[in-house]
Write a protein that holds these residues in place. Structure first.
Motif, short mmCIF file in Angstrom:
data_model
loop_
_atom_site.label_atom_id
_atom_site.label_comp_id
_atom_site.label_asym_id
_atom_site.label_seq_id
_atom_site.Cartn_x
_atom_site.Cartn_y
_atom_site.Cartn_z
N TYR A 63 0.83 -1.20 0.00
CA TYR A 63 0.00 0.00 0.00
C TYR A 63 0.86 1.25 0.00
O TYR A 63 0.60 2.20 -0.72
CB TYR A 63 -0.97 0.00 1.19
CG TYR A 63 -1.90 1.18 1.19
CD1 TYR A 63 -2.98 1.22 0.34
CD2 TYR A 63 -1.66 2.28 2.02
CE1 TYR A 63 -3.81 2.32 0.33
CE2 TYR A 63 -2.48 3.38 2.00
CZ TYR A 63 -3.58 3.41 1.14
OH TYR A 63 -4.40 4.50 1.13
N SER A 121 0.94 3.92 -2.94
CA SER A 121 0.56 5.30 -2.69
C SER A 121 1.69 6.26 -3.04
O SER A 121 1.45 7.38 -3.49
CB SER A 121 0.11 5.50 -1.25
OG SER A 121 1.19 5.32 -0.38
N PHE A 146 -0.55 5.53 -6.90
CA PHE A 146 -1.84 6.17 -6.63
C PHE A 146 -1.89 7.63 -7.07
O PHE A 146 -2.89 8.09 -7.59
CB PHE A 146 -2.19 6.06 -5.14
CG PHE A 146 -2.66 4.71 -4.70
CD1 PHE A 146 -3.24 3.82 -5.59
CD2 PHE A 146 -2.53 4.31 -3.37
CE1 PHE A 146 -3.67 2.58 -5.16
CE2 PHE A 146 -2.97 3.07 -2.94
CZ PHE A 146 -3.54 2.20 -3.83
#
Length: 163
Positions: free
Chosen positions: A19, A23, A27
């Motif tokens: 994650y 990110s 992202f």
């Protein structure tokens, strides 16, 4: 079924690292592309709305122009109809005036010719009257001088009354 707590912890740490990496590197770019796509769609919708409004305005303008053109055409036709009607009336009036003028001229010419004929007849009648009178006078002079005077007076009275 045995639950291994170590697997769960390793999966959670892996997920957290994944994650964090996504990110940091993916992202931001992904969300930026999605935002651009959303702006593009919004702009296209706005342009479509404006184009539709412009088309509506254009259609209304065309309807109004067509209505005005029909009205102008109707007015032109009506003016032409009135003009032709007026011209026909003017031509008829002119024909009536010409006919009346020609009739009056013909009547005047007939009257002039009649007067000339009367004058000619008077001249001829006068000549014949003088001729007859002279023959009668010769006979009467030879036969009765008093009768001759009576005839001359009578003739002079008749000629005096006609003039």
């Amino acid at each position: 079924m045995n639950v291994l707590w170590e697997n769960i912890v390793i999966t959670m740490i892996s997920f957290a690292i994944l994650y964090w990496l996504l990110s940091k590197y993916a992202f931001g770019k992904l969300f930026a592309i999605m935002e651009q796509r959303r702006e593009l769609v919004r702009n296209q919708l706005e342009e479509a709305k404006q184009t539709r409004e412009q088309a509506t305005v254009y259609v209304e303008e065309q309807k109004e122009a067509l209505k005005q053109a029909r009205q102008d055409a109707f007015e032109i036709i009506e003016q032409s109809r009135q003009s032709s009607s007026k011209q026909a009336k003017d031509i008829l009036d002119q024909a009536k005036n010409d006919t009346n003028r020609m009739k009056n001229e013909a009547i005047r010419d007939i009257e002039i010719e009649r007067m000339k004929a009367i004058e000619a007849l008077r001249g001829e009648i006068g000549a014949y009257s003088v001729n007859i009178a002279s023959k009668l006078i010769e006979r009467e002079v030879e036969s009765n001088p008093a009768e001759q005077e009576k005839l001359v007076d009578q003739y002079l009275n008749e000629v005096g009354n006609k003039s």
